[in-house]
Write a protein that holds these residues in place. Structure first.
Motif, PDB file in Angstrom:
ATOM      1  N   ALA B 209       0.831  -1.204   0.000  1.00 18.80           N
ATOM      2  CA  ALA B 209       0.000   0.000   0.000  1.00 18.80           C
ATOM      3  C   ALA B 209       0.867   1.256   0.000  1.00 18.80           C
ATOM      4  CB  ALA B 209      -0.915  -0.016   1.206  1.00 18.80           C
ATOM      5  N   ALA B 210       1.949   1.202   0.783  1.00 20.28           N
ATOM      6  CA  ALA B 210       2.849   2.364   0.859  1.00 20.28           C
ATOM      7  C   ALA B 210       3.533   2.587  -0.479  1.00 20.28           C
ATOM      8  CB  ALA B 210       3.858   2.154   1.974  1.00 20.28           C
ATOM      9  N   VAL B 211       3.927   1.491  -1.137  1.00 19.77           N
ATOM     10  CA  VAL B 211       4.574   1.599  -2.455  1.00 19.77           C
ATOM     11  C   VAL B 211       3.613   2.237  -3.450  1.00 19.77           C
ATOM     12  CG1 VAL B 211       5.460   0.276  -4.409  1.00 19.77           C
ATOM     13  CG2 VAL B 211       6.143  -0.336  -2.092  1.00 19.77           C
ATOM     14  N   LEU B 212       2.397   1.752  -3.452  1.00 22.05           N
ATOM     15  CA  LEU B 212       1.397   2.267  -4.399  1.00 22.05           C
ATOM     16  C   LEU B 212       1.129   3.761  -4.157  1.00 22.05           C
ATOM     17  CD1 LEU B 212      -1.151  -0.665  -4.555  1.00 22.05           C
ATOM     18  CD2 LEU B 212       0.299   0.178  -6.415  1.00 22.05           C
ATOM     19  N   ARG B 213       1.134   4.141  -2.896  1.00 22.22           N
ATOM     20  CA  ARG B 213       0.819   5.537  -2.585  1.00 22.22           C
ATOM     21  C   ARG B 213       1.958   6.474  -2.980  1.00 22.22           C
ATOM     22  NH1 ARG B 213       2.129   8.685   1.381  1.00 22.22           N
ATOM     23  NH2 ARG B 213       3.017   6.970   2.574  1.00 22.22           N
ATOM     24  N   THR B 214       3.185   6.030  -2.668  1.00 18.23           N
ATOM     25  CA  THR B 214       4.314   6.944  -2.902  1.00 18.23           C
ATOM     26  C   THR B 214       4.940   6.763  -4.282  1.00 18.23           C
ATOM     27  OG1 THR B 214       5.793   5.316  -1.948  1.00 18.23           O
ATOM     28  CG2 THR B 214       4.936   6.988  -0.454  1.00 18.23           C
ATOM     29  N   SER B 215       4.586   5.653  -4.969  1.00 14.59           N
ATOM     30  CA  SER B 215       5.191   5.303  -6.259  1.00 14.59           C
ATOM     31  C   SER B 215       6.725   5.165  -6.162  1.00 14.59           C
ATOM     32  CB  SER B 215       4.863   6.332  -7.343  1.00 14.59           C
ATOM     33  OG  SER B 215       3.533   6.657  -7.338  1.00 14.59           O
ATOM     34  N   ILE B 217      10.041   2.489  -4.686  1.00 16.34           N
ATOM     35  CA  ILE B 217      10.456   1.250  -4.029  1.00 16.34           C
ATOM     36  C   ILE B 217      11.875   1.457  -3.511  1.00 16.34           C
ATOM     37  CG2 ILE B 217      10.882  -1.223  -4.290  1.00 16.34           C
ATOM     38  CD1 ILE B 217       8.941  -1.170  -6.656  1.00 16.34           C
ATOM     39  N   PRO B 218      12.195   1.298  -2.312  1.00 11.98           N
ATOM     40  CA  PRO B 218      11.241   1.184  -1.199  1.00 11.98           C
ATOM     41  C   PRO B 218      10.519   2.515  -0.957  1.00 11.98           C
ATOM     42  CG  PRO B 218      13.448   1.466  -0.360  1.00 11.98           C
ATOM     43  CD  PRO B 218      13.580   1.396  -1.839  1.00 11.98           C
ATOM     44  N   PRO B 219       9.388   2.490  -0.311  1.00 14.04           N
ATOM     45  CA  PRO B 219       8.664   3.731  -0.055  1.00 14.04           C
ATOM     46  C   PRO B 219       9.424   4.632   0.924  1.00 14.04           C
ATOM     47  CG  PRO B 219       7.626   1.903   1.064  1.00 14.04           C
ATOM     48  CD  PRO B 219       8.700   1.318   0.221  1.00 14.04           C
ATOM     49  N   ASP B 220       9.231   5.964   0.789  1.00 16.88           N
ATOM     50  CA  ASP B 220       9.916   6.898   1.682  1.00 16.88           C
ATOM     51  C   ASP B 220       9.449   6.733   3.123  1.00 16.88           C
ATOM     52  OD1 ASP B 220      10.950   7.841  -0.614  1.00 16.88           O
ATOM     53  OD2 ASP B 220       9.466   9.466  -0.826  1.00 16.88           O
ATOM     54  N   GLU B 221       8.156   6.523   3.256  1.00 12.60           N
ATOM     55  CA  GLU B 221       7.612   6.416   4.616  1.00 12.60           C
ATOM     56  C   GLU B 221       6.370   5.543   4.604  1.00 12.60           C
ATOM     57  OE1 GLU B 221       6.005  10.160   5.874  1.00 12.60           O
ATOM     58  OE2 GLU B 221       5.021  10.468   3.944  1.00 12.60           O
ATOM     59  N   VAL B 222       6.005   5.088   5.765  1.00 12.51           N
ATOM     60  CA  VAL B 222       4.743   4.357   5.899  1.00 12.51           C
ATOM     61  C   VAL B 222       3.863   5.151   6.851  1.00 12.51           C
ATOM     62  CG1 VAL B 222       3.655   2.229   6.691  1.00 12.51           C
ATOM     63  CG2 VAL B 222       5.873   2.129   5.532  1.00 12.51           C
ATOM     64  N   ILE B 223       2.712   5.593   6.330  1.00 14.04           N
ATOM     65  CA  ILE B 223       1.832   6.382   7.215  1.00 14.04           C
ATOM     66  C   ILE B 223       0.647   5.521   7.670  1.00 14.04           C
ATOM     67  CG2 ILE B 223       2.489   8.599   6.190  1.00 14.04           C
ATOM     68  CD1 ILE B 223      -0.238   8.493   4.706  1.00 14.04           C
ATOM     69  N   SER B 224      -0.131   6.077   8.561  1.00 11.71           N
ATOM     70  CA  SER B 224      -1.182   5.227   9.161  1.00 11.71           C
ATOM     71  C   SER B 224      -2.193   4.735   8.134  1.00 11.71           C
ATOM     72  CB  SER B 224      -1.878   5.979  10.292  1.00 11.71           C
ATOM     73  OG  SER B 224      -2.523   7.098   9.743  1.00 11.71           O
ATOM     74  N   ASP B 225      -2.414   5.530   7.053  1.00 15.07           N
ATOM     75  CA  ASP B 225      -3.366   5.093   6.026  1.00 15.07           C
ATOM     76  C   ASP B 225      -2.925   3.821   5.311  1.00 15.07           C
ATOM     77  OD1 ASP B 225      -5.075   7.036   6.567  1.00 15.07           O
ATOM     78  OD2 ASP B 225      -4.745   8.254   4.764  1.00 15.07           O
ATOM     79  N   ASP B 226      -1.602   3.580   5.325  1.00 13.45           N
ATOM     80  CA  ASP B 226      -1.101   2.394   4.608  1.00 13.45           C
ATOM     81  C   ASP B 226      -1.277   1.114   5.412  1.00 13.45           C
ATOM     82  OD1 ASP B 226      -0.216   4.178   2.729  1.00 13.45           O
ATOM     83  OD2 ASP B 226       1.782   4.375   3.661  1.00 13.45           O
ATOM     84  N   ILE B 227      -1.471   1.269   6.676  1.00 10.41           N
ATOM     85  CA  ILE B 227      -1.467   0.079   7.530  1.00 10.41           C
ATOM     86  C   ILE B 227      -2.602  -0.866   7.210  1.00 10.41           C
ATOM     87  CG2 ILE B 227      -1.719  -0.712   9.933  1.00 10.41           C
ATOM     88  CD1 ILE B 227      -0.127   1.792  10.727  1.00 10.41           C
ATOM     89  N   ARG B 228      -2.237  -2.099   6.950  1.00  2.95           N
ATOM     90  CA  ARG B 228      -3.244  -3.136   6.695  1.00  2.95           C
ATOM     91  C   ARG B 228      -3.161  -4.147   7.835  1.00  2.95           C
ATOM     92  NH1 ARG B 228      -4.270   0.291   3.860  1.00  2.95           N
ATOM     93  NH2 ARG B 228      -4.558   0.349   1.620  1.00  2.95           N
TER      94      ARG B 228
END
Lengths: 505, 459
Positions: B209-215, B217-228
């Motif tokens: 989810a974080a990858v998809l949001r930030t486009s 790899i690896p994502p810059d950050e993981v925010i609460s919206d990404d948490i599954r």
């Protein structure tokens, strides 16, 4: 908007000045109410045409019909300038009238203010009585808004709006024909609740209003005719070029058969010897009712005048319509019918010397009582009701109200007779029936009853409902007594017999 | 501005055509039952149809007067005038011929279904064309109002009435029932506090989810919206087994409500309840997948809403009670189509508790000897006893299934006094260790939601 307002103001002031020159007076105590939202004007116009005064509460049946026509079908006769001819005359206009040219506005205001002047100065009781009726309706509306709101808020009774609205409108109609006095409950019941207090209060005010209504002189022909006459005189005084620009915009003001006919009689009146030295306002103020306007001529003379005017009008009225191809086939017949209706009205008041609204109401009552049917366990009362006020939904009011005949006034809720109501218009001849089955359950509202409602088309066919009747004939003669019914046709009798047998819908 | 001229705004002068009466319209359960009955049996709504014709007639009459008044008083362009005249002709014809005939036909129950109405409209359209020169499109539009004849009248708790379009009946009913149940089922113990995000973290899904949001790899950050997180809700396959046998046609509830009506309404209510819950959860998947199995000669599984509607509309109480067959159908359906073992299965049986056709094939599981002996002494019908044994065997087999979890709910459509009967006691014994039979009196919807949901969803 500001600019337009300025233009309107100028037109208004000039109209007053013109009026003074034309009839020697202008009105002093009156209101010109301008609706910023033209939609509200449309609503007020439609409701006044239906309920007689701008504050009269309409039954939910009427409201629904009017709303459907205004909001969904978008048909509103908003060319009409709403004039309420009370002692303190009220002129209502929507703000979109500002789009009209100053000359047109001025012409309209000349007519409206002329009518206002007449209402202020008339010898007739019409404006005074109308003022009182207006006040009665305003009081009822105030009472309604305050009490019903409280009732709904405190008791959680969302049905109350509908019930009280229907109650007011139904009782207003019934009171005019004297059907509101089945029972007068004691005043002590007022303490019981807001509900009873309100019902009693409304009943009293409606009764007073009905008495006033019955005393109203017939005055429309005088009022509209006078307005028409003054406006016509004013228009004629304008240069021809200006007239050409103004007249086509005055359809509602100059293109009305009632105005034309009324104005014609004013012309004839002013030619009479006794009126030689009087100006038009003086002539008009002496008239106490429409009868005074038309009484100087016999039927033969009147018919001749009317026929000539009709002929002239048929040629001229084409100016008011854009669909010229359909004028002779569709539009003139419509106009002619309205013309003939006014002519018939004049004929009637001339022949029968009618001068009060009560005369007309009694001549052709819109509400009639046809007696009752005695069943072994209950009674069914039969009415004919023409106005839209009482539809099927309002029969419950009629029924609940009739219950008030009970010896003890415990509740205006169920107990006594069922109702059959006839209504006839165009091809429809409906017999509606509302009956209530017995129940031990205490109703949560006046609507919460085990109802039987039916509505049938009264058929002239001899064999209509025959199978049902034959089947029940033996029982009928034993259980129901139809001898107290009166003034009903054979098909209506058959329909009643059929409805009486309806246990279930 | 001279003092005699006044501006009026809405604050000074309220629109007099406001409908005060249209506040709050709450459909009660008894009225919902009434609506279902009327929907299923068009003959019942005659007075409502008559009322519709009268409304149309009053409306036409008033419209004619208003059009005439408008034509005489208001400046209109040519097209508007022509249109209004056209309308006038059509409405006059309608008021003189169409509506009187419609009312007569309704009085004698000859104008019932939408097909009847459409035929009637066509007939009068042809008549209009013959009699007066009209704009067919406009006439059709005006005559189409007659379709309202098939509307169904409903009443709220205060007896005020309103009409519902036939196509919307199921929605109105479903919404009403679902809301009733939801209102009751939300009465959960207070100590169940929801904390977000909750449950076990799904690392892979969260990363994705974080990858998809930030486009990146690896994502810059993981925010609460990404948490599954692992979904804590139970994913359930729900099967309503609805008994439509002959015995269900007996009216046992107040207001002439039959057991079948009760079962249909209860299943419909729960069906919509779960639908609403699915919607409220706002997940990309449905938490509850619903099926309905009528207990007919050859029980089948209904999955979509359209078919459910058909079933509710056409269901008649006839034939015998093949409850074990229906259960077998559910079992087969799960085996064949629901291979994903993440789903639990919830079987909800709505019956009068009188199964009477034993299953001829092999019932999985082991026969319960103790129950056999107990039932031998009971006065219950022999076939019913056999069925009970088979049901007990089947239920036990399902409960012991280790691959997925099976839950059984057994609702008996009967009033409270049924609790004292032998049949109820037998049913209770038959369900020992499986579930408890729940008596459902659909007229007591106030308790229904709480009972059903507690028993079924919250365990």
């Amino acid at each position: 908007m500001l600019e337009l307002k300025q233009e309107f103001l100028e037109a208004y002031l000039e109209a007053r000045k013109e009026l003074k020159e034309l009839i020697g007076k202008d009105p002093s105590d009156y209101v010109v109410a301008l609706f910023i939202d033209s939609q509200i004007y449309d609503s007020v116009l439609m409701q006044t045409l239906q309920g007689e005064t701008p504050h009269a509460l309409l039954s939910t049946n009427e409201l629904e019909l009017l709303r459907e026509i205004k909001d969904n079908k978008k048909i509103v006769p908003n060319g009409i300038d709403l004039f309420f001819g009370s002692k303190k005359p009220r002129i209502y206009l929507p703000s979109n009238r500002f789009k009209l040219s100053k000359q047109v506005l001025k012409a309209k205001l000349v007519q409206l203010l002329a009518m206002a002047t007449l209402c202020e100065n008339s010898m007739s009781r019409f404006p005074t009585l109308l003022e009182q009726i207006y006040r009665n309706d305003s009081i009822i509306k105030e009472l309604f808004s305050n009490n019903v709101f409280e009732l709904i808020k405190e008791r959680g009774t969302p049905w109350a709006w509908q019930y009280f609205q229907d109650f007011v409108a139904t009782m207003r109609l019934l009171a005019i024909y004297g059907f509101d006095d089945f029972y007068v409950p004691p005043n002590t019941v007022r303490k019981t609740s807001v509900f009873y207090n309100f019902l009693l209060e409304i009943k009293d005010i409606n009764k007073e209003r009905a008495q006033l209504t019955r005393k109203l002189p017939l005055f429309d022909l005088v009022l509209v005719g006078f307005g028409h006459k003054v406006l016509r005189t004013y228009i004629n005084s304008l240069p021809e070029k200006v007239q050409e620009g103004v007249v086509p915009q005055l359809k509602a003001n100059l293109g009305q058969p009632i105005g034309e006919l009324g104005s014609m009689f004013f012309d004839l009146l002013s030619e009479l010897e006794e009126n030689k030295d009087k100006n038009i306002l003086e002539i008009a103020t002496d008239l106490k009712s429409d009868y005074d306007l038309v009484r100087h001529w016999n039927r033969k003379e009147t018919k001749q005048f009317v026929e000539e005017l009709r002929e002239k009008s048929s040629q001229e009225a084409i100016h008011w319509h854009s669909y010229r191809n359909g004028y002779w086939t569709d539009l003139w017949p419509l106009r002619a019918r309205t013309f003939d209706q006014v002519a018939a009205y004049i004929g009637k008041i001339q022949r029968k010397n009618m001068s009060l609204l009560a005369d007309i109401l009694e001549d052709k009552p819109e509400v009639e009582y046809h007696g009752s049917i005695e069943l072994s366990d209950k009674e069914v009362v039969v009415f004919s009701i023409k106005p839209d006020t009482i539809g099927q939904e309002q029969l419950i009011i009629l029924r609940n109200h009739l219950l008030a005949r009970k010896d003890e006034f415990l509740t205006p809720l169920p107990g006594l007779p069922d109702v059959i109501v006839f209504k006839k218009f165009a091809g429809m001849h409906i017999a509606s029936y509302i009956g209530v089955k017995n129940t031990d359950r205490y109703p949560k509202s006046p609507y919460d009853l085990p109802l039987i409602t039916r509505a049938i088309q009264v058929s002239k066919k001899k064999d209509a409902y025959l199978s049902v009747l034959r089947e029940e004939e033996g029982k009928l003669s034993e259980t129901a007594d139809y001898s107290k019914l009166k003034g009903l046709s054979e098909p209506q009798h058959r329909a009643i017999r059929y409805l009486i047998r309806q246990e279930d819908s | 501005m001279p003092h005699r001229i006044k501006w009026l705004t809405e604050a000074h002068y309220q629109d007099p055509l406001v409908d005060y009466g249209s506040t709050e319209f709450v459909l009660q359960f008894e009225n919902a039952a009434d609506l279902l009955q009327k929907w299923r049996n068009p003959k019942l709504g005659r007075s409502s149809r008559e009322g519709t014709v009268i409304r149309l007639a009053n409306e036409a009459n008033r419209t004619i007067t208003t059009i005439e008044n408008t034509l005489l008083t208001t400046s209109l362009d040519e097209k508007t005038e022509r249109d209004l005249i056209e309308q006038l002709k059509i409405l006059n014809f309608m008021l003189n011929f169409t509506l009187p005939e419609a009312l007569e036909l309704i009085n004698t129950d000859q104008l019932l279904s939408i097909e009847d109405v459409l035929k009637f409209i066509q007939k009068h359209l042809n008549l209009m064309q013959q009699e007066i020169q009209i704009d067919v499109g406009m006439a059709q539009g005006i005559l189409n109002q007659l379709k309202d004849i098939t509307d169904i009248e409903i009443k709220d708790q205060f007896g005020r009435s309103r009409k519902v379009n036939r196509d919307e009946v199921l929605d109105v009913l479903g919404r009403t029932l679902a809301n009733l149940i939801i209102r009751q089922s939300s009465l959960r113990p207070v100590d169940q506090v929801d904390i977000k995000p909750r449950g076990k973290l799904l690392l892979k899904e969260t990363f994705k989810a974080a990858v998809l949001r930030t486009s990146r790899i690896p994502p810059d950050e993981v925010i609460s919206d990404d948490i599954r997180v692992v979904n804590q809700d139970r994913l359930s396959l729900i099967y309503f087994i609805v008994d439509v046998s002959q015995s269900m046609s007996i009216p046992v509830f107040s207001g002439g409500l039959t057991r079948l009506d009760g079962a249909l309404l209860t299943s419909l209510g729960m069906f919509y309840y779960f639908n609403t819950v699915n919607r409220r959860k706002r997940r990309s998947f449905d938490t509850f997948k619903m099926h309905l199995v009528p207990v007919t000669k050859l029980p089948y599984v209904i999955e979509d809403k359209r078919k459910l509607e058909d079933f509710l509309y056409n269901a008649e109480a006839k034939g015998k009670t093949r409850l074990v067959h229906a259960l077998n159908a559910v079992h087969n359906h799960v085996k064949s189509y629901q291979k994903n073992n993440d789903f639990d299965v919830q079987v909800i049986v709505l019956t009068d508790g009188r199964p009477n056709v034993p299953f001829e094939g092999r019932v999985p599981g082991v026969k319960n000897k103790f129950l056999n002996e107990y039932l031998n002494e009971s006065t219950t019908n022999v076939d019913t006893k056999t069925c009970m044994l088979q049901l007990n065997q089947f239920f036990n087999y399902l409960k012991r299934n280790t691959i997925r979890e099976w839950d059984i709910s057994y609702f008996l459509m009967a009033p409270e006094k049924f609790r004292n009967s032998d049949l109820f006691k037998d049913t209770q014994v038959m369900l020992t260790g499986i579930t408890k039979p729940v008596l459902v009196d659909p007229t007591q919807i106030e308790k229904l939601g709480a009972t059903i949901i507690r028993n079924m969803v919250m365990g």
